[in-house]
Scaffold this active site. Structure first.
Site, PDB file in Angstrom:
ATOM      1  N   TYR A 154       1.029  -1.188  -0.089  1.00  0.00           N
ATOM      2  CA  TYR A 154       0.232   0.056  -0.448  1.00  0.00           C
ATOM      3  C   TYR A 154       0.617   1.375  -0.307  1.00  0.00           C
ATOM      4  O   TYR A 154       0.663   2.371  -0.778  1.00  0.00           O
ATOM      5  CB  TYR A 154      -0.677  -0.180   1.408  1.00  0.00           C
ATOM      6  CG  TYR A 154      -1.606   0.898   1.319  1.00  0.00           C
ATOM      7  CD1 TYR A 154      -3.060   0.845   0.291  1.00  0.00           C
ATOM      8  CD2 TYR A 154      -1.501   1.570   2.309  1.00  0.00           C
ATOM      9  CE1 TYR A 154      -3.922   2.205   0.822  1.00  0.00           C
ATOM     10  CE2 TYR A 154      -3.123   2.992   2.615  1.00  0.00           C
ATOM     11  CZ  TYR A 154      -3.723   3.144   1.574  1.00  0.00           C
ATOM     12  OH  TYR A 154      -4.637   3.966   1.514  1.00  0.00           O
ATOM     13  N   LYS A 158       1.063   4.264  -2.897  1.00  0.00           N
ATOM     14  CA  LYS A 158       0.626   5.167  -2.396  1.00  0.00           C
ATOM     15  C   LYS A 158       1.822   6.647  -2.961  1.00  0.00           C
ATOM     16  O   LYS A 158       1.229   7.277  -3.643  1.00  0.00           O
ATOM     17  CB  LYS A 158       0.102   5.521  -1.171  1.00  0.00           C
ATOM     18  CG  LYS A 158      -1.216   5.209  -1.342  1.00  0.00           C
ATOM     19  CD  LYS A 158      -2.704   5.390  -2.067  1.00  0.00           C
ATOM     20  CE  LYS A 158      -3.990   5.091  -1.903  1.00  0.00           C
ATOM     21  NZ  LYS A 158      -4.858   5.674  -2.214  1.00  0.00           N
ATOM     22  N   VAL A 187      -9.890   7.187   8.199  1.00  0.00           N
ATOM     23  CA  VAL A 187     -11.272   7.413   7.999  1.00  0.00           C
ATOM     24  C   VAL A 187     -12.006   5.589   8.851  1.00  0.00           C
ATOM     25  O   VAL A 187     -11.109   5.067   8.133  1.00  0.00           O
ATOM     26  CB  VAL A 187     -11.865   7.640   6.940  1.00  0.00           C
ATOM     27  CG1 VAL A 187     -12.945   8.198   7.026  1.00  0.00           C
ATOM     28  CG2 VAL A 187     -11.121   8.989   6.381  1.00  0.00           C
ATOM     29  N   THR A 189     -14.297   3.551   7.695  1.00  0.00           N
ATOM     30  CA  THR A 189     -14.255   2.699   6.351  1.00  0.00           C
ATOM     31  C   THR A 189     -13.777   1.126   6.692  1.00  0.00           C
ATOM     32  O   THR A 189     -13.542   1.048   8.143  1.00  0.00           O
ATOM     33  CB  THR A 189     -13.840   3.391   5.473  1.00  0.00           C
ATOM     34  OG1 THR A 189     -12.228   3.430   5.544  1.00  0.00           O
ATOM     35  CG2 THR A 189     -14.616   5.064   5.266  1.00  0.00           C
TER      36      THR A 189
HETATM   37  P1  NDP Z   1     -12.687   1.289   1.350  1.00  0.00           P
HETATM   38  O1  NDP Z   1     -12.542  -0.525   1.625  1.00  0.00           O
HETATM   39  O2  NDP Z   1     -14.383   1.266   2.362  1.00  0.00           O
HETATM   40  O3  NDP Z   1     -13.450   1.210  -0.271  1.00  0.00           O
HETATM   41  C1  NDP Z   1     -12.571   1.466  -0.828  1.00  0.00           C
HETATM   42  C2  NDP Z   1     -13.532   1.426  -2.195  1.00  0.00           C
HETATM   43  O4  NDP Z   1     -12.456   1.364  -3.692  1.00  0.00           O
HETATM   44  C3  NDP Z   1     -14.417   0.261  -2.469  1.00  0.00           C
HETATM   45  O5  NDP Z   1     -15.554   0.853  -3.231  1.00  0.00           O
HETATM   46  C4  NDP Z   1     -13.868  -0.745  -2.888  1.00  0.00           C
HETATM   47  O6  NDP Z   1     -14.987  -1.610  -3.846  1.00  0.00           O
HETATM   48  C5  NDP Z   1     -13.377   0.441  -4.019  1.00  0.00           C
HETATM   49  N1  NDP Z   1     -12.273  -0.385  -5.328  1.00  0.00           N
HETATM   50  C6  NDP Z   1     -11.017  -1.275  -4.003  1.00  0.00           C
HETATM   51  N2  NDP Z   1     -11.103  -1.654  -5.737  1.00  0.00           N
HETATM   52  C7  NDP Z   1     -11.135  -1.955  -6.825  1.00  0.00           C
HETATM   53  C8  NDP Z   1     -11.316  -1.485  -8.097  1.00  0.00           C
HETATM   54  N3  NDP Z   1     -10.037  -2.492  -8.365  1.00  0.00           N
HETATM   55  N4  NDP Z   1     -12.228  -1.611  -8.976  1.00  0.00           N
HETATM   56  C9  NDP Z   1     -13.431  -0.433  -8.312  1.00  0.00           C
HETATM   57  N5  NDP Z   1     -13.593  -0.138  -7.378  1.00  0.00           N
HETATM   58  C10 NDP Z   1     -12.260  -1.185  -6.034  1.00  0.00           C
HETATM   59  O7  NDP Z   1     -11.907   2.184   1.875  1.00  0.00           O
HETATM   60  P2  NDP Z   1     -11.957   3.684   1.747  1.00  0.00           P
HETATM   61  O8  NDP Z   1     -12.976   4.319   1.828  1.00  0.00           O
HETATM   62  O9  NDP Z   1     -11.144   4.062   3.267  1.00  0.00           O
HETATM   63  O10 NDP Z   1     -11.241   4.540   0.713  1.00  0.00           O
HETATM   64  C11 NDP Z   1     -11.058   5.388  -0.179  1.00  0.00           C
HETATM   65  C12 NDP Z   1     -10.198   5.866  -0.042  1.00  0.00           C
HETATM   66  O11 NDP Z   1      -9.042   6.314   0.711  1.00  0.00           O
HETATM   67  C13 NDP Z   1      -8.821   5.081  -1.010  1.00  0.00           C
HETATM   68  O12 NDP Z   1      -7.667   4.940  -1.847  1.00  0.00           O
HETATM   69  C14 NDP Z   1      -7.486   5.052   0.535  1.00  0.00           C
HETATM   70  O13 NDP Z   1      -6.254   4.295   0.080  1.00  0.00           O
HETATM   71  C15 NDP Z   1      -7.205   5.927   0.809  1.00  0.00           C
HETATM   72  N6  NDP Z   1      -7.310   6.015   2.528  1.00  0.00           N
HETATM   73  C16 NDP Z   1      -8.757   6.356   3.531  1.00  0.00           C
HETATM   74  C17 NDP Z   1      -7.849   6.024   4.847  1.00  0.00           C
HETATM   75  C18 NDP Z   1      -8.747   5.228   5.449  1.00  0.00           C
HETATM   76  O14 NDP Z   1      -8.454   5.730   7.245  1.00  0.00           O
HETATM   77  N7  NDP Z   1      -9.803   4.668   5.414  1.00  0.00           N
HETATM   78  C19 NDP Z   1      -6.480   6.085   5.137  1.00  0.00           C
HETATM   79  C20 NDP Z   1      -5.853   7.014   3.490  1.00  0.00           C
HETATM   80  C21 NDP Z   1      -5.950   7.289   2.449  1.00  0.00           C
HETATM   81  P3  NDP Z   1     -15.451  -2.800  -3.176  1.00  0.00           P
HETATM   82  O15 NDP Z   1     -16.411  -2.608  -2.582  1.00  0.00           O
HETATM   83  O16 NDP Z   1     -15.805  -3.347  -4.829  1.00  0.00           O
HETATM   84  O17 NDP Z   1     -14.251  -3.425  -3.200  1.00  0.00           O
END
Ligand code: NDP
Length: 232
Positions: A154, A158, A187, A189
């Site tokens: 990861y 990034k 966050v 999630t």
């Molecule tokens: P979640 O795991 O809750 O959601 C991830 C999302 O990405 C889902 O909608 C998932 O879809 C989608 N996804 C993963 N792989 C694919 C793919 N191949 N094609 C299309 N969609 C895909 O994570 P977050 O909402 O927390 O993350 C959102 C962003 O924030 C990410 O980029 C993450 O790296 C970043 N982030 C999050 C942090 C946190 O604390 N939560 C901290 C720092 C960065 P599906 O449901 O189909 O799996």
């Protein structure tokens, strides 16, 4: 920010972006891997009529990215805001157990896809009103702050995304498109976990304000959701 496209829109931060963009009156193309199971997006579409369309997009599928501009043009005509949000984190990685497929998947989804999607949508962004591309990165991609080995796939992906954003900014700022990388905070999630400090709605709210007020001078920056500049 009236015409917007969000990837990974079915849950987590992506869903919070879509919800708030709709509340702000935007027209949104919500992209997700499996629209048939995106029940919350369906409910939002029912509540907001034709302002929301749900589009199948696996960001790891290069052919689907090639086809994306056509779908985006059909629903949005122009693009004011692209949010490259979809991301994956392979948990449990420690030195000695890192697998090649984890590195590849992380790179494809977290680094390669945002670059290819932004490239594919650049002509539509160029037609947009104050066009912006927000790439959701992570503080874990900071080389300056790297202190442990954990979540190496990861973190590497990034860091690669951060480089893509810097290079995209060099290319797209002269075309009037502002590209930046933003860390959403920790966050709550499925990726962030229950111990995280921020609600998705609060992070999305801060990030939408950040990108709305971003100037050309902010292009290529690595920012936190509160606007603080992060070290590369
Ligand atoms: P979640 O795991 O809750 O959601 C991830 C999302 O990405 C889902 O909608 C998932 O879809 C989608 N996804 C993963 N792989 C694919 C793919 N191949 N094609 C299309 N969609 C895909 O994570 P977050 O909402 O927390 O993350 C959102 C962003 O924030 C990410 O980029 C993450 O790296 C970043 N982030 C999050 C942090 C946190 O604390 N939560 C901290 C720092 C960065 P599906 O449901 O189909 O799996």
């Amino acid at each position: 920010m009236q015409r917007c496209l969000v990837t990974g829109a079915n849950r987590g931060l992506g869903l919070a972006f879509v919800t708030q963009l709709l509340e702000r009156g935007a027209r949104v193309l919500a992209c997700c891997r499996n629209p048939a199971q995106a029940h919350v997006l369906d409910a939002l579409a029912a509540a907001h009529g034709d302002r929301l369309a749900v589009h199948a997009l696996d960001v790891a599928d290069a052919a689907a990215i090639d086809a994306l501009p056509q779908a985006a043009a059909k629903h949005l005509q122009r693009l004011d805001l692209l949010i490259n949000n979809a991301g994956v984190l392979v948990s449990g990685e420690r030195f000695g157990n890192v697998m090649a497929e984890s590195l590849v998947e992380s790179f494809v989804v977290n680094a390669s896809a945002p670059l290819l999607i932004t490239q594919a949508l650049a002509p539509l962004l160029a037609l947009g009103n104050k066009p912006r591309a927000l790439c959701i990165t992570s503080q874990l991609g900071s080389i300056a702050q790297a202190t442990s080995f954990r979540t190496i796939s990861y973190a590497m992906s990034k860091a690669a995304l951060n480089m893509a954003v810097k290079r995209l900014a060099a290319e797209l700022t002269p075309r009037g498109i502002v590209v930046l990388a933003a860390h959403p905070g920790w966050v709550k999630t499925s990726m962030g976990g229950k111990g995280a400090t921020l609600a998705p709605a609060d992070s999305a709210h801060a990030l939408l304000n950040l990108i709305e007020h971003a100037q050309a001078s902010d292009a290529g920056k690595f920012l936190a959701y509160d606007g603080a500049e992060l070290p590369w």
